[in-house]
Design an enzyme around this catalytic site. Structure first.
Site, mmCIF file in Angstrom:
data_model
loop_
_atom_site.group_PDB
_atom_site.id
_atom_site.type_symbol
_atom_site.label_atom_id
_atom_site.label_comp_id
_atom_site.label_asym_id
_atom_site.label_seq_id
_atom_site.Cartn_x
_atom_site.Cartn_y
_atom_site.Cartn_z
ATOM 1 N N ASP A 1 -17.673 6.817 -59.090
ATOM 2 C CA ASP A 1 -16.646 7.059 -58.063
ATOM 3 C C ASP A 1 -17.022 8.250 -57.179
ATOM 4 O O ASP A 1 -16.208 9.164 -56.960
ATOM 5 C CB ASP A 1 -15.284 7.317 -58.712
ATOM 6 C CG ASP A 1 -14.969 6.336 -59.824
ATOM 7 O OD1 ASP A 1 -15.299 5.149 -59.675
ATOM 8 O OD2 ASP A 1 -14.395 6.766 -60.849
ATOM 9 N N ASN B 1 -3.499 -6.361 -60.895
ATOM 10 C CA ASN B 1 -3.672 -4.990 -61.381
ATOM 11 C C ASN B 1 -3.427 -3.932 -60.326
ATOM 12 O O ASN B 1 -2.837 -2.895 -60.614
ATOM 13 C CB ASN B 1 -5.083 -4.836 -61.958
ATOM 14 C CG ASN B 1 -5.332 -5.810 -63.089
ATOM 15 O OD1 ASN B 1 -5.836 -6.900 -62.858
ATOM 16 N ND2 ASN B 1 -4.963 -5.445 -64.305
ATOM 17 N N GLU C 1 -9.110 -1.567 -54.975
ATOM 18 C CA GLU C 1 -9.036 -0.139 -55.294
ATOM 19 C C GLU C 1 -10.142 0.608 -54.553
ATOM 20 O O GLU C 1 -10.928 0.024 -53.807
ATOM 21 C CB GLU C 1 -9.178 0.079 -56.803
ATOM 22 C CG GLU C 1 -10.541 -0.312 -57.359
ATOM 23 C CD GLU C 1 -10.666 -0.126 -58.859
ATOM 24 O OE1 GLU C 1 -9.634 0.012 -59.539
ATOM 25 O OE2 GLU C 1 -11.815 -0.120 -59.361
ATOM 26 N N HIS D 1 -16.890 1.502 -55.429
ATOM 27 C CA HIS D 1 -16.128 2.750 -55.347
ATOM 28 C C HIS D 1 -16.865 3.773 -54.501
ATOM 29 O O HIS D 1 -17.335 4.802 -54.976
ATOM 30 C CB HIS D 1 -15.798 3.331 -56.716
ATOM 31 C CG HIS D 1 -14.600 4.223 -56.629
ATOM 32 N ND1 HIS D 1 -13.442 3.982 -57.314
ATOM 33 C CD2 HIS D 1 -14.382 5.340 -55.881
ATOM 34 C CE1 HIS D 1 -12.548 4.919 -56.999
ATOM 35 N NE2 HIS D 1 -13.098 5.748 -56.126
ATOM 36 N N ARG E 1 -23.003 4.563 -64.612
ATOM 37 C CA ARG E 1 -22.763 4.285 -63.199
ATOM 38 C C ARG E 1 -23.251 5.518 -62.436
ATOM 39 O O ARG E 1 -22.607 6.566 -62.461
ATOM 40 C CB ARG E 1 -21.285 4.007 -62.943
ATOM 41 C CG ARG E 1 -20.804 2.706 -63.577
ATOM 42 C CD ARG E 1 -19.349 2.432 -63.278
ATOM 43 N NE ARG E 1 -18.472 3.397 -63.945
ATOM 44 C CZ ARG E 1 -17.147 3.443 -63.755
ATOM 45 N NH1 ARG E 1 -16.573 2.599 -62.911
ATOM 46 N NH2 ARG E 1 -16.419 4.319 -64.397
#
Length: 325
Positions: A16, A159, A196, A260, A294
């Site tokens: 992120d 979600n 998101e 992200h 990640r």
């Protein structure tokens, strides 16, 4: 092609990722750490320099309560001559549901250098519902400051959806919150029904909002919203969504689950840069959220003839970042 003198992954085990270039000439970097227990901040005069810059812990999760677990997706912004960090946090719980019951929070720092001074908790950003909410970002347009975030609507299956609202101040919303996208295409609904991780880019007389969709494994990918700069950004019909993902897993380059993202610019300010995370392997043991690999990556954004961004494919590891192809 422009050589940014950057090699991917830029920073390992930082998901992120958010990079902001400030008027003081420094890049500021923050991201989710694998332990999900704190907020870190580092700075450098170059993008590549962030890789070796000292990471300073600016805030640590609480022992109990709403800000005591799963500290996710921080962003740093400079607003009204102060620094703000937006992030999501859950509560310590005996159940999995509790650990994913996130809300959004804000820290403030009045120092010129945000690695110095005190970070003050400004509290929770209150929205229409007390429900799962995360991944906030903010931007200014035509003198109005907006807040964009992901949240679960109790009345909508899925979600998270993306919402936009005006802001009264950097930690308070005002007026109605507007839904600008829900997961509707197949690529947004693999594993989970997710929109998101919004990021905003203003170019070519349009407002672009990238976002991420589906589960956080190799199915994770990015979509794109766009609105005309003179449109009403609080009117959901102003926003058009790409029918296909704009940035996805690429087996040939060995990059899986890119998403992200955030946006920054090259050192000379001439090139827009995509900042994102991805893994360099497909198969994951256990819950993907607890796989730490990640890594933060960057690459150039090119532009299509119609003025829309072309993210290309996630470039392979180790090679110098020259373009998005």
């Amino acid at each position: 092609m422009i050589n940014f003198n950057v090699k991917n992954p830029l920073i390992e085990q930082r998901a992120d990722p958010f990079i902001y270039k400030h008027s003081d000439g420094y890049y500021y970097f923050t991201a989710s750490v694998p332990e999900y227990d704190r907020l870190e901040l580092r700075r450098s005069e170059s993008i590549q320099g962030l890789a070796d810059a000292e990471a300073k812990t600016i805030w640590v999760k609480h022992d109990t309560g709403k800000m005591s677990a799963n500290i996710w997706a921080p962003e740093i912004h400079y607003l009204d001559e102060k620094w703000y960090v937006y992030f999501a946090a859950a509560r310590t719980s005996e159940t999995k549901d509790g650990l994913f019951d996130h809300r959004m929070f804000v820290l403030e720092n009045s120092s010129a250098n945000p690695l110095e001074g005190d970070w003050v908790e400004k509290g929770q950003v209150k929205t229409k519902w007390e429900s799962f909410a995360l991944d906030a970002t903010t931007f200014e347009h035509k003198g109005i400051r907006y807040y964009v975030w992901a949240q679960k609507d109790p009345d909508i299956v899925g979600n998270s959806n993306l919402y936009i609202s005006e802001m009264e101040n950097p930690w308070t919303l005002k007026g109605e919150q507007i839904c600008i996208t829900t997961p509707e295409y197949d690529w947004e609904k693999i594993g989970f029904l997710v929109n998101e991780g919004a990021a905003v880019l203003k170019r070519n007389r349009r407002i672009f909002i990238s976002f991420s969709a589906s589960a956080t494994d190799f199915n994770y990918c990015m979509g794109l919203l766009m609105a005309a700069e003179n449109s009403d950004l609080l009117d959901p019909t102003s926003w058009q969504k790409s029918s296909k993902p704009v940035f996805t897993t690429n087996e040939e380059t060995g990059q899986y689950g890119p998403g992200h993202n955030s946006f920054t610019v090259s050192e000379d300010g001439s090139q827009d840069i995509l900042v994102y995370h991805a893994r360099n392997y497909k198969d994951i043991e256990g819950d993907p959220l607890y796989d730490p690999n990640r890594h933060t990556r960057v690459q150039a954004i090119e532009w299509n003839e119609d003025g829309t961004p072309n993210f290309g494919v996630p470039v392979p590891d180790t090679k110098p970042v020259l373009s998005n192809k």
